[in-house]
Design an enzyme around this catalytic site. Structure first.
Site, PDB file in Angstrom:
ATOM      1  N   GLY A   1       7.333  -2.221  -2.291  1.00 51.47           N
ATOM      2  CA  GLY A   1       6.859  -0.834  -2.322  1.00 51.47           C
ATOM      3  C   GLY A   1       7.634  -0.018  -3.332  1.00 51.47           C
ATOM      4  O   GLY A   1       7.367  -0.050  -4.539  1.00 51.47           O
ATOM      5  N   ARG A   2       8.662   0.676  -2.835  1.00 57.36           N
ATOM      6  CA  ARG A   2       9.347   1.671  -3.668  1.00 57.36           C
ATOM      7  C   ARG A   2       9.934   1.123  -4.964  1.00 57.36           C
ATOM      8  O   ARG A   2       9.996   1.854  -5.961  1.00 57.36           O
ATOM      9  CB  ARG A   2      10.436   2.362  -2.820  1.00 57.36           C
ATOM     10  CG  ARG A   2       9.823   3.291  -1.767  1.00 57.36           C
ATOM     11  CD  ARG A   2      10.818   3.702  -0.722  1.00 57.36           C
ATOM     12  NE  ARG A   2      11.222   2.564   0.118  1.00 57.36           N
ATOM     13  CZ  ARG A   2      12.096   2.622   1.098  1.00 57.36           C
ATOM     14  NH1 ARG A   2      12.661   3.775   1.374  1.00 57.36           N
ATOM     15  NH2 ARG A   2      12.396   1.550   1.812  1.00 57.36           N
TER      16      ARG A   2
ATOM     17  N   PRO B   1       0.848  -1.190   0.000  1.00 57.02           N
ATOM     18  CA  PRO B   1       0.000   0.000   0.000  1.00 57.02           C
ATOM     19  C   PRO B   1       0.886   1.243   0.000  1.00 57.02           C
ATOM     20  O   PRO B   1       1.829   1.326   0.796  1.00 57.02           O
ATOM     21  CB  PRO B   1      -0.770  -0.115   1.326  1.00 57.02           C
ATOM     22  CG  PRO B   1       0.012  -1.057   2.175  1.00 57.02           C
ATOM     23  CD  PRO B   1       0.800  -1.932   1.256  1.00 57.02           C
ATOM     24  N   MET B   2       0.616   2.182  -0.912  1.00 53.63           N
ATOM     25  CA  MET B   2       1.421   3.416  -0.939  1.00 53.63           C
ATOM     26  C   MET B   2       0.535   4.619  -1.256  1.00 53.63           C
ATOM     27  O   MET B   2      -0.074   4.686  -2.321  1.00 53.63           O
ATOM     28  CB  MET B   2       2.547   3.304  -1.975  1.00 53.63           C
ATOM     29  CG  MET B   2       3.707   2.445  -1.504  1.00 53.63           C
ATOM     30  SD  MET B   2       5.063   2.452  -2.691  1.00 53.63           S
ATOM     31  CE  MET B   2       4.406   1.396  -3.972  1.00 53.63           C
TER      32      MET B   2
ATOM     33  N   ASN C   1       8.567  -7.260   4.152  1.00 55.83           N
ATOM     34  CA  ASN C   1       8.539  -5.975   3.453  1.00 55.83           C
ATOM     35  C   ASN C   1       9.726  -5.124   3.905  1.00 55.83           C
ATOM     36  O   ASN C   1      10.170  -5.218   5.043  1.00 55.83           O
ATOM     37  CB  ASN C   1       7.201  -5.263   3.763  1.00 55.83           C
ATOM     38  CG  ASN C   1       7.155  -3.826   3.246  1.00 55.83           C
ATOM     39  OD1 ASN C   1       6.991  -2.883   4.024  1.00 55.83           O
ATOM     40  ND2 ASN C   1       7.313  -3.646   1.955  1.00 55.83           N
ATOM     41  N   GLY C   2      10.203  -4.303   2.975  1.00 54.61           N
ATOM     42  CA  GLY C   2      11.292  -3.369   3.271  1.00 54.61           C
ATOM     43  C   GLY C   2      12.529  -3.658   2.462  1.00 54.61           C
ATOM     44  O   GLY C   2      13.167  -4.713   2.628  1.00 54.61           O
TER      45      GLY C   2
ATOM     46  N   LYS D   1      -0.788  -5.083   8.475  1.00 52.85           N
ATOM     47  CA  LYS D   1       0.571  -4.700   8.068  1.00 52.85           C
ATOM     48  C   LYS D   1       1.153  -3.865   9.204  1.00 52.85           C
ATOM     49  O   LYS D   1       0.513  -2.919   9.679  1.00 52.85           O
ATOM     50  CB  LYS D   1       0.535  -3.886   6.774  1.00 52.85           C
ATOM     51  CG  LYS D   1       1.904  -3.353   6.352  1.00 52.85           C
ATOM     52  CD  LYS D   1       1.854  -2.805   4.927  1.00 52.85           C
ATOM     53  CE  LYS D   1       3.204  -2.263   4.489  1.00 52.85           C
ATOM     54  NZ  LYS D   1       3.489  -0.899   4.943  1.00 52.85           N
TER      55      LYS D   1
ATOM     56  N   CYS E   1       2.099   2.784   9.930  1.00 50.95           N
ATOM     57  CA  CYS E   1       2.441   4.104   9.394  1.00 50.95           C
ATOM     58  C   CYS E   1       3.191   4.929  10.452  1.00 50.95           C
ATOM     59  O   CYS E   1       2.695   5.098  11.571  1.00 50.95           O
ATOM     60  CB  CYS E   1       1.174   4.837   8.963  1.00 50.95           C
ATOM     61  SG  CYS E   1       1.546   6.502   8.389  1.00 50.95           S
TER      62      CYS E   1
ATOM     63  N   GLN F   1      -6.878  -1.073   2.552  1.00 50.53           N
ATOM     64  CA  GLN F   1      -6.190  -0.839   3.833  1.00 50.53           C
ATOM     65  C   GLN F   1      -6.796   0.356   4.561  1.00 50.53           C
ATOM     66  O   GLN F   1      -6.994   1.413   3.966  1.00 50.53           O
ATOM     67  CB  GLN F   1      -4.701  -0.571   3.614  1.00 50.53           C
ATOM     68  CG  GLN F   1      -3.953  -0.611   4.932  1.00 50.53           C
ATOM     69  CD  GLN F   1      -2.543  -0.077   4.873  1.00 50.53           C
ATOM     70  OE1 GLN F   1      -2.316   1.071   4.490  1.00 50.53           O
ATOM     71  NE2 GLN F   1      -1.584  -0.898   5.246  1.00 50.53           N
TER      72      GLN F   1
HETATM   73  C1  LIG Z   1       5.109   6.992  -1.106  1.00 53.92           C
HETATM   74  C2  LIG Z   1       4.835   5.961  -0.050  1.00 53.92           C
HETATM   75  C3  LIG Z   1       3.560   5.862   0.498  1.00 53.92           C
HETATM   76  C4  LIG Z   1       3.290   4.886   1.465  1.00 53.92           C
HETATM   77  N1  LIG Z   1       2.002   4.756   1.927  1.00 53.92           N
HETATM   78  C5  LIG Z   1       1.698   3.692   2.736  1.00 53.92           C
HETATM   79  C6  LIG Z   1       0.348   3.398   3.081  1.00 53.92           C
HETATM   80  O1  LIG Z   1      -0.611   4.077   2.652  1.00 53.92           O
HETATM   81  N2  LIG Z   1       0.136   2.333   3.899  1.00 53.92           N
HETATM   82  C7  LIG Z   1       1.148   1.532   4.377  1.00 53.92           C
HETATM   83  O2  LIG Z   1       0.899   0.565   5.091  1.00 53.92           O
HETATM   84  N3  LIG Z   1       2.429   1.802   4.055  1.00 53.92           N
HETATM   85  C8  LIG Z   1       2.712   2.838   3.236  1.00 53.92           C
HETATM   86  N4  LIG Z   1       4.015   3.037   2.850  1.00 53.92           N
HETATM   87  C9  LIG Z   1       5.047   2.079   3.301  1.00 53.92           C
HETATM   88  C10 LIG Z   1       5.216   0.947   2.272  1.00 53.92           C
HETATM   89  O3  LIG Z   1       4.032   0.198   2.136  1.00 53.92           O
HETATM   90  C11 LIG Z   1       6.371   0.023   2.667  1.00 53.92           C
HETATM   91  O4  LIG Z   1       6.090  -0.528   3.925  1.00 53.92           O
HETATM   92  C12 LIG Z   1       7.711   0.746   2.751  1.00 53.92           C
HETATM   93  O5  LIG Z   1       7.888   1.620   1.665  1.00 53.92           O
HETATM   94  C13 LIG Z   1       8.876  -0.243   2.795  1.00 53.92           C
HETATM   95  O6  LIG Z   1       8.864  -1.085   1.669  1.00 53.92           O
HETATM   96  P1  LIG Z   1       9.807  -0.805   0.380  1.00 53.92           P
HETATM   97  O7  LIG Z   1      11.216  -0.715   0.870  1.00 53.92           O
HETATM   98  O8  LIG Z   1       9.553  -1.975  -0.536  1.00 53.92           O
HETATM   99  O9  LIG Z   1       9.362   0.502  -0.219  1.00 53.92           O
HETATM  100  C14 LIG Z   1       4.312   4.020   1.919  1.00 53.92           C
HETATM  101  C15 LIG Z   1       5.592   4.163   1.399  1.00 53.92           C
HETATM  102  C16 LIG Z   1       5.867   5.091   0.413  1.00 53.92           C
HETATM  103  C17 LIG Z   1       7.246   5.190  -0.167  1.00 53.92           C
END
Ligand SMILES: Cc1cc2nc3c(=O)[nH]c(=O)nc-3n(C[C@H](O)[C@H](O)[C@H](O)COP(=O)(O)O)c2cc1C
Length: 325
Positions: free
Chosen positions: A228-229, A18-19, A204-205, A141, A102, A72
């Protein structure tokens, strides 16, 4: 076969994280086409939904073609969260995910998101109430803990499982870390290796290469990788990982033609979903990402993000195709 309740997800699902402002319906649909096995909406405020805030309601939109999809939600008030479940159910997601991770101040200060990591009994109580209030699967999450000195993720996961959570995705950082340092996958593997755990545990991460996804599967033995990213500007990441799993080799560079096709489809879906004005505006950050790394692209990028109509943007895409193919 990994399953969220009875939703079958294959042997090692790749999940689109989720982002906020990123994982909207068009982007989710594109990631799904490129191999994501599960997608999540961005987080939606429980209080916003109850107030009927238009922006929150719009976030509930889902396309059939992106299933399985989880909506979510976040919040810390029991009554509000229960009312929220009733609203969310009307959109018929495949499951409902609770955001207990979050880290941002405005969410945490209200006790929601990662804020709840300071109040484990409330976390369990909220989750249990939601499980009991819907026939949809509830997933969670979260992060490793509030800070380095309070990592109780094994107990957290067990207790969430005990009240009926159907899967847990864990970001390998604490709240205190925000996005700094490196994600630690070891404690996530410890959760999975707990003999009492039987629900899927997703890591995740920092999973930003096919090799890291393979490590998550083979070395850490987790049930799936949440991305995510690495998917931002690169919805092809999912198929890159799957190709690597199948062949041990890297998929060749994404061609200009494929980039243009994806950017066009993204824009079309966004306009379809949100109208031309909002569609154009919201897609800008995505399609400029789709052309990242191409030398001497500045002029085209500028035109893409300043064009006021779909036709103008499509014209730029055509020129890009001719010049860079
Ligand atoms: C732009 C952005 C928005 C995000 N929004 C959410 C969100 O709405 N809900 C959530 O659980 N995590 C959110 N996250 C966290 C990501 O879901 C994820 O946990 C985090 O980026 C680490 O994973 P990654 O290294 O693969 O990016 C967000 C992250 C980014 C970069």
């Amino acid at each position: 076969m990994v399953k969220i309740d009875n939703i079958e997800l294959g042997d090692f699902p790749l999940l689109l994280a989720p982002m906020e402002d990123v994982s909207d319906p068009p982007f989710r649909a594109l990631c799904k086409e490129q191999g994501a096995d599960v997608v999540y909406t961005e987080f939606i405020s429980s209080e916003g939904l109850i107030r009927d805030a238009a922006k929150s309601i719009q976030k509930l939109d889902i396309y059939e073609k992106e299933r399985p999809v989880g909506i979510q939600i976040f919040g810390a008030n029991l009554d509000s969260m229960i009312k929220t479940v009733e609203i969310v159910e009307r959109s018929k997601p495949d499951f409902i995910d609770i955001n207990f991770g979050c880290p941002v101040k405005k969410v945490v200060s209200k006790g929601a998101g990662a804020g709840i990591l300071k109040d484990l009994p409330l976390m369990v109580k909220l989750t249990e109430a939601m499980v009991n209030h819907t026939s949809l699967p509830i997933t969670v999450k979260t992060r490793l803990g509030w800070d380095h000195d309070s990592i109780h993720i094994i107990e957290v996961a067990e207790r969430l499982q005990d009240v009926g959570t159907k899967a847990i995705a864990i970001h390998g950082r604490t709240r205190a870390q925000m996005y700094k340092g490196e994600a630690d996958w070891e404690p996530i593997a410890d959760v999975k290796n707990n003999a009492r755990m039987h629900i899927p545990v997703f890591a995740n991460g920092d999973i930003d290469s096919p090799e890291k996804a393979k490590q998550i599967r083979d070395q850490y033995g987790l049930d799936g990788a949440m991305i995510g990213r690495a998917s931002i500007g690169n919805p092809w990441f999912f198929k890159q990982v799957k190709y690597f799993f199948e062949t041990g080799e890297h998929l060749s560079e994404i061609t200009i033609k494929e980039r243009v096709t994806t950017a066009k489809r993204h824009l079309e879906m966004a306009i379809d979903w949100n109208g031309e004005h909002a569609g154009l505006y919201e897609t800008r950050r995505h399609y400029t990402n789709y052309f990242k790394g191409i030398p001497h692209f500045k002029e085209y990028r500028l035109r893409m993000v300043t064009s006021d109509s779909k036709e103008e943007v499509f014209q730029v895409f055509e020129e890009v195709l001719k010049k860079f193919s």
